[in-house]
Design an enzyme around this catalytic site. Structure first.
Site, PDB file in Angstrom:
ATOM      1  N   GLU A   1       0.835  -1.201   0.000  1.00  0.00           N
ATOM      2  CA  GLU A   1       0.000   0.000   0.000  1.00  0.00           C
ATOM      3  C   GLU A   1       0.873   1.255   0.000  1.00  0.00           C
ATOM      4  OE1 GLU A   1      -1.971  -2.939   2.965  1.00  0.00           O
ATOM      5  OE2 GLU A   1       0.016  -2.563   2.113  1.00  0.00           O
TER       6      GLU A   1
ATOM      7  N   CYS B   1      -0.054   0.474   7.644  1.00  0.00           N
ATOM      8  CA  CYS B   1      -0.568   0.773   6.297  1.00  0.00           C
ATOM      9  C   CYS B   1      -1.931   1.455   6.362  1.00  0.00           C
ATOM     10  CB  CYS B   1      -0.660  -0.512   5.485  1.00  0.00           C
ATOM     11  SG  CYS B   1       0.950  -1.179   5.024  1.00  0.00           S
TER      12      CYS B   1
ATOM     13  N   ALA C   1      16.611 -36.098  -4.706  1.00  0.00           N
ATOM     14  CA  ALA C   1      17.227 -36.356  -6.003  1.00  0.00           C
ATOM     15  C   ALA C   1      17.456 -37.855  -6.124  1.00  0.00           C
ATOM     16  CB  ALA C   1      18.548 -35.607  -6.129  1.00  0.00           C
TER      17      ALA C   1
ATOM     18  N   THR D   1      23.627 -37.335   6.090  1.00  0.00           N
ATOM     19  CA  THR D   1      23.841 -36.484   4.921  1.00  0.00           C
ATOM     20  C   THR D   1      25.055 -35.588   5.127  1.00  0.00           C
ATOM     21  OG1 THR D   1      21.499 -36.498   4.308  1.00  0.00           O
ATOM     22  CG2 THR D   1      22.822 -34.649   3.499  1.00  0.00           C
TER      23      THR D   1
ATOM     24  N   ARG E   1      23.019 -20.436  -3.256  1.00  0.00           N
ATOM     25  CA  ARG E   1      24.065 -19.921  -4.145  1.00  0.00           C
ATOM     26  C   ARG E   1      23.462 -19.660  -5.524  1.00  0.00           C
ATOM     27  NH1 ARG E   1      26.108 -24.233  -1.524  1.00  0.00           N
ATOM     28  NH2 ARG E   1      26.114 -25.624  -3.351  1.00  0.00           N
TER      29      ARG E   1
ATOM     30  N   GLU F   1      16.003 -31.794   3.028  1.00  0.00           N
ATOM     31  CA  GLU F   1      16.824 -32.251   1.917  1.00  0.00           C
ATOM     32  C   GLU F   1      17.347 -33.679   2.071  1.00  0.00           C
ATOM     33  OE1 GLU F   1      19.604 -29.938  -0.082  1.00  0.00           O
ATOM     34  OE2 GLU F   1      18.543 -28.042   0.122  1.00  0.00           O
TER      35      GLU F   1
ATOM     36  N   GLY G   1      18.622 -37.354   4.517  1.00  0.00           N
ATOM     37  CA  GLY G   1      18.497 -38.375   3.477  1.00  0.00           C
ATOM     38  C   GLY G   1      17.219 -39.177   3.619  1.00  0.00           C
TER      39      GLY G   1
END
Length: 358
Positions: A53, A88, A158, A201, A212, A296, A298
């Protein structure tokens, strides 16, 4: 589609521009309309920046366009409290806005209807619930955290061509996903306020668990969370030696003779069976204001989260490469069992990507 819907859809498009840079705030868009024409637009661009706003009002001022008597279309109820920016509601009243059309009411206890009430008490006409479901979807992690007080959980896995995830802790790790898929992972990390992995992991891959190649704006790197029951992570691992982001290690007992690091916190958390409950991890992160969590790996960690029933989304990358000595199979069918359905399928650098959600 009526005119209010059309204008709110424009505000939604603007709100998407803030992306992950606004975290922990929600993505919000706003337009100002007079006589059926858009006269100004704004969005929350980054944490600490102007709210949508305020940006719309500033946009009108910069072009010499008067705002008195106009209508504001905003995807989230305007705030009525002081945070990093002033309320606002005060900005809208100062600008002489005659009507405010709101997509979603703000469930945050610091707002929760106060913004709309304040505007109405000051003579502004308020309409609510315009494209509410679309607005809620755009701000889903924020809404989820406000309503459940725990983070929105995404699993990232993955897999090789046979559905395996790694080569075991005794073999050298091999990257088998494409560069394009890796870019998607860093975009997922950028959307997250915390990244969680199990201790194996860290011992196997020694990841940095940082974003990154993706612009973060003024935001800090995500918090790194490691489930490390027996205190195996040490100064040789990058989650400790790399000071780029903060690290939270979760143990089942107090560590012995560990160095203190300013960016590292150790937390003892275990139930009567000596296990670290997923529900307690999520409650703890939610209490710390973490709205989005990326898990992520394992495989054991993924399965524990899936079995807990607290997974909200999954990003699965299947490579065309067969990983030699692979182990740790991941069963995509388990995602269906925890209430997820496949919502998107595409290719990325030769990898097959599937996204699952509720």
């Amino acid at each position: 589609m009526d005119q209010d819907d059309q204008f709110m859809r424009l505000a939604l498009e603007l709100g998407s521009r803030g992306g992950h840079k606004v975290l922990p705030n929600p993505r919000v868009g706003c337009i100002l309309v007079r006589d059926g024409e858009v006269i100004a637009e704004g969005w929350h661009d980054h944490i600490g920046g102007l709210h949508a706003e305020q940006m719309a009002i500033a946009d009108a001022e910069s072009r010499g366009v008067p705002t008195q008597g106009s209508t504001a279309f905003v995807t989230l109820e305007p705030c009525n409290h002081f945070g990093l920016t002033p309320p606002c509601t005060e900005a809208l009243l100062w600008a002489g806005i005659e009507r405010v059309v709101i997509g979603s009411m703000d469930p945050n206890p610091t707002v929760r209807g106060n913004g709309a009430d304040s505007l109405e008490k000051n003579g502004v006409t308020v309409s609510t619930g315009i494209l509410e479901s679309e607005c809620n979807q755009q701000m889903r992690p924020f809404m989820h955290w406000c309503q459940n007080r725990r983070p929105f959980v995404t699993i990232k896995a993955a897999l090789d061509s046979n559905g395996f995830t790694d080569r075991g802790i005794d073999l050298e790790p091999v990257r088998f996903s494409s560069k394009e898929s890796l870019r998607l992972v860093h975009e997922l990390r950028a959307e997250s306020m915390a990244i969680l992995v199990g201790v194996n992991t860290v011992l196997r891959d020694d990841p940095s668990l940082t974003v990154r190649g993706v612009e973060m704006g003024p935001r800090k790197q995500p918090l790194r969370v490691i489930i490390d029951p027996s205190c195996k992570v040490n100064d040789s691992h990058r989650v400790i030696s790399d000071r780029e982001s903060e690290t939270l290690l979760i143990h089942t007992s107090e560590p012995e003779l560990q160095k203190d690091h300013e960016h590292v916190e150790r937390l003892v958390m275990a139930d009567s069976d000596g296990e670290i409950p997923i529900s307690r991890i999520l409650d703890m992160l939610g209490d710390r204001g973490i709205q989005t969590l990326l898990v992520e790996g394992g495989a054991d960690t993924w399965n524990r989260f899936i079995e807990s029933g607290f997974v909200d989304m999954a990003h699965i990358c299947r490579s065309q490469i067969e990983l030699e000595g692979a182990r740790g199979a991941f069963d995509e069918g388990s995602l269906k069992e925890c209430g997820l359905t496949k919502i998107q399928t595409f290719t990325s650098g030769g990898d097959d990507i599937t996204r699952w959600g509720k």
